[in-house]
Scaffold this active site. Structure first.
Site, PDB file in Angstrom:
ATOM      1  N   HIS A  53     100.964  15.234 -29.559  1.00 55.16           N
ATOM      2  CA  HIS A  53     101.407  14.251 -29.723  1.00 55.16           C
ATOM      3  C   HIS A  53     103.212  14.131 -29.693  1.00 55.16           C
ATOM      4  CE1 HIS A  53      97.732  13.142 -31.528  1.00 55.16           C
ATOM      5  NE2 HIS A  53      98.085  14.368 -32.938  1.00 55.16           N
TER       6      HIS A  53
ATOM      7  N   ASP B 224      91.211  17.261 -28.178  1.00 54.55           N
ATOM      8  CA  ASP B 224      91.437  16.783 -29.778  1.00 54.55           C
ATOM      9  C   ASP B 224      90.980  16.699 -30.190  1.00 54.55           C
ATOM     10  OD1 ASP B 224      93.461  18.316 -31.588  1.00 54.55           O
ATOM     11  OD2 ASP B 224      93.362  16.597 -32.096  1.00 54.55           O
TER      12      ASP B 224
ATOM     13  N   HIS C  64      92.352  13.794 -32.140  1.00 52.68           N
ATOM     14  CA  HIS C  64      93.312  12.775 -32.159  1.00 52.68           C
ATOM     15  C   HIS C  64      93.514  12.798 -30.490  1.00 52.68           C
ATOM     16  CE1 HIS C  64      94.037  14.184 -36.135  1.00 52.68           C
ATOM     17  NE2 HIS C  64      94.230  12.547 -36.279  1.00 52.68           N
TER      18      HIS C  64
END
Length: 342
Positions: free
Chosen positions: A159, A194, A196
């Protein structure tokens, strides 16, 4: 398989909390994750290796100088603020990335930290740096040996943008590994499985055609990271057509996830990568605390077998996967599946 981890340094980062729906809760990205993952590694009899200190070069190849300076110095500066909290949480953000760059630690925290899941504590920089060293050491091994290596990266990284921390991530380990592989290989693919979307990884390579980015994840329309990870995001400029997102409905299980991954891998094969980075999130598991998808333990084995069929040198970088009884078993299942499928 060689497993790279520095248990002492990576364990020192221990964030206290994160903001969820306006409520501060205990941060799930805690050192105990390493214990569970190491237990999974132990089941497979893999070789634990200490990472080398690769210095700032591999980090600077991905992250901006201003961001690295901020991350490495801000905690010391923060301590000079009267009555400041023991950890750094941003309380103001610019409305655009082209806004002026402030001199204060408070302003820079808002500029460089995108959400309230990334508190910066006394050991955050050192733990993040050694997490990245694990990724670089795994990539170095793959560059030299044309093999597969696993980096037990904690904190995770996908991220994190070139100059933005977010989602428990401070340095983008998968991007750093991919950039390091580019020393040897002309075309590298990053495959993110993942729960996300790997928004930071996408952002770093969005205008490049030498690194293909694929992310299979829960649909972000109503799920973190919300603003990135939609199917229409395909890259820009020279990178147009070199980014592929496969958003899945919430609750998707093995069949749907493997179908989406298989379709995405068809595009990866068309790119003809010479090496790959797998951003391995185990939080797609049906029993993960985040509860977005429903992949089973055996599903991780099948996932790994599909990925191993690419049959190219590979760095596996640990991303998400949070505390549940099956966390270590899920890692063992993936690593075993990858070995069997290779």
């Amino acid at each position: 398989m060689k497993i790279f981890v520095d248990q002492e340094k990576q364990r020192q980062h221990f964030p206290s909390g994160f903001l969820v729906n306006g409520v501060m809760q205990p941060n799930p990205e805690k050192p105990e994750r390493m214990d569970r993952l190491l237990a999974g590694v132990g089941q497979g009899g893999h070789k634990l290796c200490a990472p080398e200190d690769h210095g700032m070069g591999p980090l600077a190849a991905v992250h901006t100088p201003a961001y690295l300076k901020f991350l490495s110095t801000v905690y010391t500066r923060w301590q000079r603020i009267p009555d400041a909290a023991p950890e750094i949480f941003p309380n103001i953000h610019p409305d655009r990335r082209t806004a002026s760059y402030p001199l204060s630690a408070v302003g820079q925290a808002g500029y460089h930290v995108t959400d309230m899941s990334c508190p910066i504590g006394a050991h955050t920089w050192e733990a993040s740096r050694w997490s990245a060293n694990c990724a670089v050491s795994a990539a170095q091994t793959v560059n030299a040996e044309d093999c597969v290596a696993y980096a037990l990266c904690r904190p995770p990284g996908h991220h994190c943008f070139a100059d933005l921390a977010g989602g428990f991530c401070y340095l983008n380990n998968s991007a750093i590994a991919a950039q390091y592989l580019r020393k040897t290989y002309n075309r590298v693919a990053i495959i993110d499985v993942d729960l996300h979307h790997g928004n930071g990884t996408q952002g770093i390579f969005y205008e490049r055609s030498d690194v293909y980015t694929l992310s299979v994840h829960a649909d972000p329309a109503r799920f973190y990271p919300f603003f990135w990870g939609h199917a229409h995001e395909r890259g820009e400029g020279a990178g147009f057509g070199y980014n592929l997102n496969v958003p899945l409905p919430r609750g998707t299980g093995d069949e749907g996830f493997l179908k989406g991954l298989s379709e995405g891998l068809d595009h990866v094969r068309a790119f003809a990568p010479e090496a790959v980075v797998i951003a391995l999130g185990l939080d797609a598991f049906e029993g993960d605390p985040f509860g977005g998808l429903a992949v089973s333990t055996s599903g991780f084995t099948q996932m790994a077998q599909l990925l191993a069929e690419l049959d190219v040198p590979c760095v596996i970088v640990q991303e998400g996967g949070y505390l549940c009884d099956e966390l270590g078993e899920n890692l063992h299942a993936f690593l075993a599946g990858f070995k069997d499928g290779a």
